[in-house]
Design a protein around this motif. Structure first.
Motif, short mmCIF file in Angstrom:
data_model
loop_
_atom_site.label_atom_id
_atom_site.label_comp_id
_atom_site.label_asym_id
_atom_site.label_seq_id
_atom_site.Cartn_x
_atom_site.Cartn_y
_atom_site.Cartn_z
N GLU A 1 -12.01 -8.77 -3.14
CA GLU A 1 -11.17 -8.82 -1.96
C GLU A 1 -12.03 -9.13 -0.74
N ILE B 1 -3.58 -10.32 1.07
CA ILE B 1 -4.96 -10.11 0.61
C ILE B 1 -5.59 -11.46 0.30
N THR C 1 0.93 -6.18 2.74
CA THR C 1 -0.39 -6.66 3.10
C THR C 1 -0.67 -8.00 2.42
N THR D 1 3.21 -0.49 3.42
CA THR D 1 2.84 -1.57 4.32
C THR D 1 2.61 -2.82 3.49
N TRP E 1 -10.52 -9.78 2.64
CA TRP E 1 -9.91 -9.09 3.78
C TRP E 1 -8.45 -8.84 3.50
N ARG E 2 -7.86 -7.95 4.32
CA ARG E 2 -6.43 -7.68 4.27
C ARG E 2 -5.85 -7.88 5.67
N HIS E 3 -4.61 -8.32 5.69
CA HIS E 3 -3.90 -8.42 6.96
C HIS E 3 -2.54 -7.76 6.78
N ASP E 4 -2.32 -6.63 7.48
CA ASP E 4 -1.06 -5.92 7.40
C ASP E 4 0.01 -6.65 8.20
N ASP F 1 0.86 -1.18 0.00
CA ASP F 1 0.00 0.00 0.00
C ASP F 1 0.90 1.23 0.00
N THR G 1 8.54 -5.09 6.26
CA THR G 1 8.32 -5.26 4.82
C THR G 1 8.78 -6.66 4.40
N THR H 1 0.99 4.59 2.63
CA THR H 1 1.52 4.62 4.00
C THR H 1 2.97 5.10 4.05
#
Length: 415
Positions: free
Chosen positions: A260, A251, A249, A247, A262-265, A240, A269, A243
């Motif tokens: 999509e 998906i 992520t 970040t 959900w996303r999990h950050d 993304d 990196t 930011t």
């Protein structure tokens, strides 16, 4: 010996001094009358049977408990055309298919007869199966010139191909890294910039595009050249750019629509090196790597929420999830974690660094390398299956285990 009348043996004269007649043996006891007792010899035979038969069964179980199946004879073996190891086995129950360099081969499980071989233009990816159609990526003659996805039946008939030609020298059209969930193929495409990397959903039998994910229009760039299939979802990694430093992520993507979920950050990196889901689809195990540090995360498959995380001792571990138990191979060390991330057992690979892969097949878990072992996920017990085969992958079809080796394919009895 003398006859009863005192004469010699068979009419010959007896010697001057004869031995006294031997006392006759006692007569055999009369047979038991109806309803009488059982003869002693029959009682002895019954006792022997009662003791010996269970003892034989017990001995058989003892011998099988630490099973060394490495001496069991192969059912068939076949050398395959091409160079390098044969890898990426898939099966429809009748044939097993594999690629070796630029050649796709399918072999009949029952007989080991080669049903067909097909030479592709460039290095081929491991085949995957959608119904009765094989999907194979072809890298082309020259690196990054073009790539093609092929849809080929298990009879060897090509139904469609989707050529992916870069628009300029900076683009990479990726033949590898595709994944399949249900009837949909998710194929990555490298753009001229990271923001232009995309993932397309293709549908057999024609390979027609169904959805498109990524690019500037959606506000994030795909970093990965691979899409993961785990359970009933696709997973891919994105950055993304909003930011600042970005970040990373994970998906989750619904396969039919490409939406999509959900996303999990992720912290830092990292790169995502593997995504694995158990059969029940309730969790997803994700391995990340940043610099020389690796981590195993377990997420809720429905929401992406983290359940637990543990650091890993190896940068490139192998992970398998079986009935709530996560088995991790780190170099030569094996360990199992329960549903809460607590260690359940530890063990050491008998083959050391020669067995670098964990392979799940038909409810069994194997270590596959120079030697092949079966691992019990519940206890960590390890049995030898084959020695000195230089294996890479395997599948279980009925009562047979089919193994890919450096030279081709080999089939053995499963038990």
């Amino acid at each position: 010996m003398t006859d009863p009348g005192g004469g010699g043996f068979l009419g010959f004269p007896a010697p001057p001094q004869q031995r006294p007649p031997a006392t006759p043996p006692p007569p055999f006891p009369p047979p038991p009358s109806a309803g009488g007792g059982t003869p002693l010899w029959l009682k002895v035979l019954a006792v022997v049977a009662v003791v010996a038969i269970p003892a034989f069964w017990l001995l058989e179980e003892v011998l099988e408990a630490g099973v060394d199946r490495s001496t069991r004879s192969e059912v068939w073996s076949v050398d395959l055309a091409g160079r390098g190891r044969a890898e990426g086995l898939v099966t429809d129950g009748e044939v097993v298919c594999v690629t070796r360099e630029a050649i796709l081969s399918c072999v009949e499980v029952a007989t080991g007869k080669v049903r067909f071989t097909q030479r592709l233009e460039g290095a081929a990816t491991a085949p995957q199966l959608v119904g009765d159609m094989l999907i194979v990526g072809d890298g082309g003659k020259y690196p990054f010139e073009h790539t093609t996805l092929h849809g080929i039946t298990v009879q060897g008939d090509e139904l469609w191909s989707s050529e992916r030609v870069p628009e300029d020298a900076d683009q990479i059209a990726l033949a590898h890294g595709f994944a399949i969930v249900g009837p949909i193929i998710a194929a990555p495409h490298g753009g001229a910039t990271a923001q232009e990397n995309t993932v397309e959903g293709l549908a057999p039998p024609t390979g027609s595009p169904q959805w498109h994910l990524g690019g500037d229009s959606q506000g994030f760039a795909f970093l990965t050249n691979e899409v993961f299939a785990a359970g009933e979802r696709f997973y891919t990694m994105a950055l993304d750019p909003s930011t600042g430093s970005g970040t990373v992520t994970l998906i989750a993507v619904e396969p039919i629509t490409g939406h999509e979920l959900w996303r999990h950050d992720l912290e830092g990196t990292p790169l995502i090196t593997s995504v694995t889901a158990p059969v029940d689809g309730k969790t997803v195990a994700v391995v990340t790597k940043e610099d020389h540090d690796a981590k195993l995360l377990t997420l809720d498959a429905a929401t992406g929420a983290e359940r637990w995380a543990v650091p890993l001792r190896d940068e490139f571990p192998e992970v398998a999830v079986d009935d709530g138990i996560t088995v991790v191979l780190e170099g030569t060390k094996l360990r199992a974690l329960d549903r809460e991330g607590q260690q359940r057992w530890t063990s050491t690979s008998p083959g050391g660094r020669t067995d670098p892969r964990l392979v799940q097949a038909a409810g069994h878990l194997y270590l596959v390398g120079v030697n092949v072992y079966e691992v019990d996920p519940r206890t960590g017990d390890i049995d030898t299956v084959r020695n000195d085969v230089v294996g890479h992958d395997l599948v279980v079809v009925g009562d047979r285990l089919v193994l890919s080796t450096f030279d081709g394919l080999e089939a053995y009895p499963l038990d």
